[in-house]
Scaffold this motif. Sequence first.
Motif, PDB file in Angstrom:
ATOM      1  N   ARG A  52       0.861  -1.187   0.000  1.00 41.77           N
ATOM      2  CA  ARG A  52       0.000   0.000   0.000  1.00 41.77           C
ATOM      3  C   ARG A  52       0.886   1.221   0.000  1.00 41.77           C
ATOM      4  O   ARG A  52       1.678   1.427   0.904  1.00 41.77           O
ATOM      5  CB  ARG A  52      -0.900   0.028   1.241  1.00 41.77           C
ATOM      6  CG  ARG A  52      -2.139  -0.821   1.082  1.00 41.77           C
ATOM      7  CD  ARG A  52      -3.041  -0.684   2.273  1.00 41.77           C
ATOM      8  NE  ARG A  52      -3.436   0.684   2.516  1.00 41.77           N
ATOM      9  CZ  ARG A  52      -4.608   1.204   2.179  1.00 41.77           C
ATOM     10  NH1 ARG A  52      -5.491   0.477   1.562  1.00 41.77           N
ATOM     11  NH2 ARG A  52      -4.904   2.447   2.456  1.00 41.77           N
ATOM     12  N   MET A  53       0.718   2.020  -1.047  1.00 44.17           N
ATOM     13  CA  MET A  53       1.523   3.242  -1.158  1.00 44.17           C
ATOM     14  C   MET A  53       1.139   4.204  -0.049  1.00 44.17           C
ATOM     15  O   MET A  53      -0.043   4.373   0.235  1.00 44.17           O
ATOM     16  CB  MET A  53       1.267   3.888  -2.524  1.00 44.17           C
ATOM     17  CG  MET A  53       2.239   4.974  -2.859  1.00 44.17           C
ATOM     18  SD  MET A  53       2.459   4.977  -4.630  1.00 44.17           S
ATOM     19  CE  MET A  53       3.367   6.463  -4.808  1.00 44.17           C
ATOM     20  N   HIS A  54       2.129   4.826   0.575  1.00 45.49           N
ATOM     21  CA  HIS A  54       1.867   5.807   1.633  1.00 45.49           C
ATOM     22  C   HIS A  54       1.169   7.009   1.024  1.00 45.49           C
ATOM     23  O   HIS A  54       1.635   7.590   0.059  1.00 45.49           O
ATOM     24  CB  HIS A  54       3.192   6.228   2.284  1.00 45.49           C
ATOM     25  CG  HIS A  54       3.005   7.112   3.468  1.00 45.49           C
ATOM     26  ND1 HIS A  54       2.861   8.466   3.353  1.00 45.49           N
ATOM     27  CD2 HIS A  54       2.903   6.824   4.785  1.00 45.49           C
ATOM     28  CE1 HIS A  54       2.691   8.990   4.551  1.00 45.49           C
ATOM     29  NE2 HIS A  54       2.724   8.007   5.428  1.00 45.49           N
ATOM     30  N   THR A  55       0.018   7.382   1.591  1.00 51.54           N
ATOM     31  CA  THR A  55      -0.781   8.455   0.986  1.00 51.54           C
ATOM     32  C   THR A  55      -0.071   9.794   1.023  1.00 51.54           C
ATOM     33  O   THR A  55      -0.336  10.651   0.197  1.00 51.54           O
ATOM     34  CB  THR A  55      -2.142   8.603   1.673  1.00 51.54           C
ATOM     35  OG1 THR A  55      -1.939   8.873   3.048  1.00 51.54           O
ATOM     36  CG2 THR A  55      -2.978   7.368   1.477  1.00 51.54           C
ATOM     37  N   GLY A  56       0.843   9.978   1.945  1.00 50.84           N
ATOM     38  CA  GLY A  56       1.584  11.238   1.969  1.00 50.84           C
ATOM     39  C   GLY A  56       2.359  11.426   0.671  1.00 50.84           C
ATOM     40  O   GLY A  56       2.348  12.485   0.072  1.00 50.84           O
ATOM     41  N   GLY A  57       3.002  10.348   0.211  1.00 44.78           N
ATOM     42  CA  GLY A  57       3.731  10.412  -1.040  1.00 44.78           C
ATOM     43  C   GLY A  57       2.801  10.586  -2.229  1.00 44.78           C
ATOM     44  O   GLY A  57       3.070  11.327  -3.151  1.00 44.78           O
ATOM     45  N   ARG A  58       1.670   9.883  -2.190  1.00 46.51           N
ATOM     46  CA  ARG A  58       0.708   9.969  -3.281  1.00 46.51           C
ATOM     47  C   ARG A  58       0.200  11.395  -3.420  1.00 46.51           C
ATOM     48  O   ARG A  58       0.053  11.897  -4.514  1.00 46.51           O
ATOM     49  CB  ARG A  58      -0.440   8.994  -2.981  1.00 46.51           C
ATOM     50  CG  ARG A  58      -1.499   8.943  -4.038  1.00 46.51           C
ATOM     51  CD  ARG A  58      -2.498   7.829  -3.786  1.00 46.51           C
ATOM     52  NE  ARG A  58      -3.191   7.972  -2.528  1.00 46.51           N
ATOM     53  CZ  ARG A  58      -4.265   7.282  -2.200  1.00 46.51           C
ATOM     54  NH1 ARG A  58      -4.764   6.397  -3.021  1.00 46.51           N
ATOM     55  NH2 ARG A  58      -4.853   7.459  -1.037  1.00 46.51           N
ATOM     56  N   GLY A  59      -0.039  12.056  -2.288  1.00 44.03           N
ATOM     57  CA  GLY A  59      -0.563  13.418  -2.306  1.00 44.03           C
ATOM     58  C   GLY A  59       0.402  14.426  -2.900  1.00 44.03           C
ATOM     59  O   GLY A  59      -0.020  15.414  -3.476  1.00 44.03           O
ATOM     60  N   VAL A  60       1.705  14.146  -2.789  1.00 49.27           N
ATOM     61  CA  VAL A  60       2.702  15.059  -3.349  1.00 49.27           C
ATOM     62  C   VAL A  60       2.515  15.155  -4.859  1.00 49.27           C
ATOM     63  O   VAL A  60       2.654  16.198  -5.457  1.00 49.27           O
ATOM     64  CB  VAL A  60       4.131  14.570  -3.009  1.00 49.27           C
ATOM     65  CG1 VAL A  60       5.173  15.333  -3.802  1.00 49.27           C
ATOM     66  CG2 VAL A  60       4.388  14.688  -1.522  1.00 49.27           C
ATOM     67  N   HIS A  61       2.143  14.022  -5.485  1.00 48.62           N
ATOM     68  CA  HIS A  61       2.021  13.982  -6.942  1.00 48.62           C
ATOM     69  C   HIS A  61       0.722  14.573  -7.448  1.00 48.62           C
ATOM     70  O   HIS A  61       0.702  15.212  -8.496  1.00 48.62           O
ATOM     71  CB  HIS A  61       2.170  12.544  -7.447  1.00 48.62           C
ATOM     72  CG  HIS A  61       3.501  11.942  -7.109  1.00 48.62           C
ATOM     73  ND1 HIS A  61       4.683  12.444  -7.596  1.00 48.62           N
ATOM     74  CD2 HIS A  61       3.835  10.905  -6.308  1.00 48.62           C
ATOM     75  CE1 HIS A  61       5.694  11.730  -7.126  1.00 48.62           C
ATOM     76  NE2 HIS A  61       5.220  10.805  -6.338  1.00 48.62           N
ATOM     77  N   ASP A  62      -0.381  14.359  -6.744  1.00 53.77           N
ATOM     78  CA  ASP A  62      -1.668  14.805  -7.286  1.00 53.77           C
ATOM     79  C   ASP A  62      -2.330  15.909  -6.471  1.00 53.77           C
ATOM     80  O   ASP A  62      -3.426  16.339  -6.795  1.00 53.77           O
ATOM     81  CB  ASP A  62      -2.625  13.620  -7.469  1.00 53.77           C
ATOM     82  CG  ASP A  62      -2.882  12.856  -6.176  1.00 53.77           C
ATOM     83  OD1 ASP A  62      -2.694  13.431  -5.094  1.00 53.77           O
ATOM     84  OD2 ASP A  62      -3.270  11.686  -6.242  1.00 53.77           O
ATOM     85  N   GLY A  63      -1.668  16.388  -5.417  1.00 59.04           N
ATOM     86  CA  GLY A  63      -2.198  17.506  -4.647  1.00 59.04           C
ATOM     87  C   GLY A  63      -3.357  17.156  -3.732  1.00 59.04           C
ATOM     88  O   GLY A  63      -4.008  18.047  -3.202  1.00 59.04           O
ATOM     89  N   LEU A  64      -3.629  15.876  -3.535  1.00 60.07           N
ATOM     90  CA  LEU A  64      -4.747  15.458  -2.681  1.00 60.07           C
ATOM     91  C   LEU A  64      -4.233  14.889  -1.365  1.00 60.07           C
ATOM     92  O   LEU A  64      -3.145  14.332  -1.292  1.00 60.07           O
ATOM     93  CB  LEU A  64      -5.595  14.392  -3.390  1.00 60.07           C
ATOM     94  CG  LEU A  64      -6.259  14.819  -4.694  1.00 60.07           C
ATOM     95  CD1 LEU A  64      -6.933  13.617  -5.351  1.00 60.07           C
ATOM     96  CD2 LEU A  64      -7.261  15.924  -4.452  1.00 60.07           C
ATOM     97  N   SER A  65      -5.046  15.018  -0.317  1.00 55.56           N
ATOM     98  CA  SER A  65      -4.675  14.453   0.982  1.00 55.56           C
ATOM     99  C   SER A  65      -5.244  13.046   1.166  1.00 55.56           C
ATOM    100  O   SER A  65      -4.792  12.293   2.004  1.00 55.56           O
ATOM    101  CB  SER A  65      -5.213  15.347   2.110  1.00 55.56           C
ATOM    102  OG  SER A  65      -6.631  15.256   2.176  1.00 55.56           O
ATOM    103  N   TYR A  66      -6.275  12.692   0.397  1.00 55.19           N
ATOM    104  CA  TYR A  66      -6.995  11.431   0.523  1.00 55.19           C
ATOM    105  C   TYR A  66      -7.682  11.312   1.881  1.00 55.19           C
ATOM    106  O   TYR A  66      -7.909  10.235   2.394  1.00 55.19           O
ATOM    107  CB  TYR A  66      -6.092  10.230   0.204  1.00 55.19           C
ATOM    108  CG  TYR A  66      -5.730  10.233  -1.265  1.00 55.19           C
ATOM    109  CD1 TYR A  66      -6.529   9.594  -2.193  1.00 55.19           C
ATOM    110  CD2 TYR A  66      -4.635  10.950  -1.726  1.00 55.19           C
ATOM    111  CE1 TYR A  66      -6.236   9.645  -3.548  1.00 55.19           C
ATOM    112  CE2 TYR A  66      -4.340  11.012  -3.079  1.00 55.19           C
ATOM    113  CZ  TYR A  66      -5.144  10.365  -3.979  1.00 55.19           C
ATOM    114  OH  TYR A  66      -4.870  10.425  -5.313  1.00 55.19           O
ATOM    115  N   ASN A  67      -8.016  12.461   2.466  1.00 54.56           N
ATOM    116  CA  ASN A  67      -8.794  12.540   3.695  1.00 54.56           C
ATOM    117  C   ASN A  67     -10.123  13.206   3.373  1.00 54.56           C
ATOM    118  O   ASN A  67     -10.164  14.194   2.645  1.00 54.56           O
ATOM    119  CB  ASN A  67      -8.097  13.398   4.759  1.00 54.56           C
ATOM    120  CG  ASN A  67      -6.791  12.798   5.210  1.00 54.56           C
ATOM    121  OD1 ASN A  67      -6.652  11.593   5.333  1.00 54.56           O
ATOM    122  ND2 ASN A  67      -5.817  13.656   5.460  1.00 54.56           N
ATOM    123  N   ILE A  68     -11.184  12.674   3.938  1.00 52.03           N
ATOM    124  CA  ILE A  68     -12.497  13.302   3.859  1.00 52.03           C
ATOM    125  C   ILE A  68     -12.932  13.585   5.290  1.00 52.03           C
ATOM    126  O   ILE A  68     -12.973  12.675   6.114  1.00 52.03           O
ATOM    127  CB  ILE A  68     -13.533  12.392   3.155  1.00 52.03           C
ATOM    128  CG1 ILE A  68     -13.096  12.054   1.728  1.00 52.03           C
ATOM    129  CG2 ILE A  68     -14.920  13.038   3.178  1.00 52.03           C
ATOM    130  CD1 ILE A  68     -13.032  13.230   0.775  1.00 52.03           C
TER     131      ILE A  68
END
Length: 183
Positions: A52-68
């Motif tokens: 599972r990719m760490h969402t912090g890293g994922r957010g760097v690329h697409d500008g999203l936090s993945y938090n609702i």
Amino acid sequence: PAMIKKAVTMSDIAKVMNVSTVTVSKALGDRDGVSEELRERIKQKATEMGYRMHTGGRGVHDGLSYNIGIIVARHFISDASSFYWIVYRYIVELLQKQNYYGMLEVVNDSDVDVMEIPNSVLDRKVDGLIVLGQFPDSYVDKLMSHNIPTVFLDFYGSREDAETVLSDNFYGAYMLTSYLIAN
């Protein structure tokens, strides 16, 4: 006792693929320095292994936090079996299936009185909000002034630009009563 499964790391993938951890990181992060063929093989192996990719890293690329953010007034969830606890649990399960996180924000009456907005909104730690239940129009106005996509559930307000999901309680009560009488 139940075994706790250890999370798969980039290092684990690197060992299995016989490449460096740096190569795995570049492949999973879609960065240069890895051939397209190797990148796809590494991604496939990562998926197979349950990485599972760490969402912090994922957010760097697409500008999203993945938090609702899920906002509810404390008085609506004072009972552990309340309607809003059930709704919250269901929302979180649906978010998890989309690899999002649900952040519960409980708002006290005193917070509403002084117009205190949850920190997750102020600090822009959420990509969107789901508001459960009724809040005063003035609080809704302040909440929406932060320009975070927001959906209100079981809410009726005077703002025409507020996206809301309502149930038809009157018709539902009629159907319930009719069914009860028929039986």
